[in-house]
Motif scaffolding. Structure first.
Motif, mmCIF file in Angstrom:
data_model
loop_
_atom_site.group_PDB
_atom_site.id
_atom_site.type_symbol
_atom_site.label_atom_id
_atom_site.label_comp_id
_atom_site.label_asym_id
_atom_site.label_seq_id
_atom_site.Cartn_x
_atom_site.Cartn_y
_atom_site.Cartn_z
ATOM 1 N N ASN A 16 0.831 -1.218 0.000
ATOM 2 C CA ASN A 16 0.000 0.000 0.000
ATOM 3 C C ASN A 16 0.857 1.256 0.000
ATOM 4 N N THR A 17 1.925 1.219 0.772
ATOM 5 C CA THR A 17 2.812 2.386 0.851
ATOM 6 C C THR A 17 3.465 2.638 -0.509
ATOM 7 N N LEU A 18 3.938 1.571 -1.131
ATOM 8 C CA LEU A 18 4.566 1.717 -2.456
ATOM 9 C C LEU A 18 3.570 2.267 -3.475
ATOM 10 N N THR A 19 2.353 1.757 -3.447
ATOM 11 C CA THR A 19 1.338 2.190 -4.417
ATOM 12 C C THR A 19 1.034 3.678 -4.264
ATOM 13 N N LYS A 20 0.886 4.112 -3.003
ATOM 14 C CA LYS A 20 0.592 5.539 -2.749
ATOM 15 C C LYS A 20 1.741 6.414 -3.279
ATOM 16 N N ILE A 21 2.960 5.983 -2.990
ATOM 17 C CA ILE A 21 4.111 6.816 -3.352
ATOM 18 C C ILE A 21 4.316 6.834 -4.868
ATOM 19 N N MET A 22 4.127 5.686 -5.507
ATOM 20 C CA MET A 22 4.393 5.622 -6.960
ATOM 21 C C MET A 22 3.475 6.552 -7.746
ATOM 22 N N ALA A 23 2.258 6.751 -7.270
ATOM 23 C CA ALA A 23 1.335 7.667 -7.971
ATOM 24 C C ALA A 23 1.932 9.083 -7.978
ATOM 25 N N ASP A 24 2.499 9.497 -6.848
ATOM 26 C CA ASP A 24 3.132 10.828 -6.777
ATOM 27 C C ASP A 24 4.390 10.890 -7.640
ATOM 28 N N GLU A 25 5.172 9.823 -7.598
ATOM 29 C CA GLU A 25 6.451 9.829 -8.321
ATOM 30 C C GLU A 25 6.225 9.993 -9.826
ATOM 31 N N LYS A 26 5.130 9.433 -10.323
ATOM 32 C CA LYS A 26 4.847 9.579 -11.754
ATOM 33 C C LYS A 26 4.591 11.048 -12.095
ATOM 34 N N TRP A 27 3.888 11.733 -11.201
ATOM 35 C CA TRP A 27 3.668 13.175 -11.433
ATOM 36 C C TRP A 27 5.006 13.932 -11.365
ATOM 37 N N HIS A 28 5.887 13.519 -10.483
ATOM 38 C CA HIS A 28 7.194 14.191 -10.385
ATOM 39 C C HIS A 28 7.940 14.115 -11.721
ATOM 40 N N ILE A 29 7.899 12.931 -12.321
ATOM 41 C CA ILE A 29 8.586 12.762 -13.606
ATOM 42 C C ILE A 29 7.943 13.665 -14.670
#
Lengths: 79, 182
Positions: free
Chosen positions: B119-132
């Motif tokens: 769950n933690t990875l999923t939450k963070i990956m959504a943000d990381e995609k926006w960062h890119i």
């Protein structure tokens, strides 16, 4: 034109340290606890003196003297 | 419960998120107001939230985060050399964020992953995609100022450094990370 004392003053202001600590042979890494702060300082100096550097310009810069020399020479070239 | 290697890996993620947040936070403070500062402000708040997610995740799993002295970003700066302008900072961050998404994606696909970690990875990956995405757009906007050629060359140099850092990290922490590369 800028001179090396002006560059040192700007470094001292950024780092909140006395100019007397900034000898020409002082290593830049000895002045900061994290490499991130060094990056921020280089950007601050460019903003202060209206210059633009790229990474290549910094490759041989290890000391305060190297850095002041770089800024003074770039400012001279730009004027 | 977390074993020693898992705790180290999650603590490493947490430590890198804290370093990223502090760096962008300091940088955003010194920037002129505008679109890049606006997005960088969101970026560093995301990274701080991610560190908090990792801390919560580790605590929910009954452990305490390990304090680590160096982060992944420090290794980047050593391998690639410190960036000297905003374009180079965004370039190295773009490469770094892609590595993070790749690493988190790989971690999330482990067959026996704990649901709290997942769950933690999923939450963070959504943000990381926006960062890119925002950094990609910002670099595009910088093309008239720096030239596309210089930006491409800079990214290529950082990609090479990324390969080097990743290889060294995997070697140095082989025992701790081997469960991620099965």
């Amino acid at each position: 034109m800028i001179d090396k004392n002006a560059v040192k003053e700007q470094i001292a202001t950024f780092l909140k340290q006395p100019v007397s600590r900034l000898q020409d042979d002082t290593s830049l890494t000895s002045l900061v606890v994290e490499s991130f702060i060094l990056v921020e300082m280089i950007i601050d100096l460019q903003d202060a003196f209206g210059l633009r550097l790229v990474q290549e310009d910094m490759k041989d810069v290890k000391t305060v003297g190297d850095l002041t020399k770089l800024f003074v020479s770039r400012a001279g070239a730009a004027s | 419960m977390l074993d020693e290697n898992e705790l180290w890996v999650l603590s490493f993620y947490r430590s890198s998120e804290i370093s990223g947040s502090l760096f962008f936070g300091r940088l955003a403070r010194s920037m002129k107001p505008g679109a890049i500062q606006r997005d960088m402000t969101k970026h560093f708040s995301d990274e701080a939230a991610h560190a908090w997610y990792w801390t919560s995740c580790i605590e929910e799993l009954g452990a305490k985060p390990i304090k680590l002295s160096s982060s992944y970003q420090d290794q980047y700066l050593t391998a690639a050399g410190p960036p000297s302008n905003l374009m180079e900072i965004l370039g190295i961050t773009q490469v770094f964020e892609k590595r993070v998404v790749n690493q988190y994606g790989r971690h999330s696909q482990l067959p026996e992953i704990n649901p709290i970690v997942q769950n933690t990875l999923t939450k963070i990956m959504a943000d990381e995609k926006w960062h890119i995405e925002w950094i990609h757009d910002a670099l595009k906007l910088m093309e008239p100022e720096y030239s596309k050629d210089l930006i491409d060359k800079t990214l290529k140099r950082f990609w090479e450094a990324d390969q080097e850092v990743y290889r060294k990290t995997m070697q140095e922490h082989e025992q701790r990370l081997k469960y991620l590369v099965k």
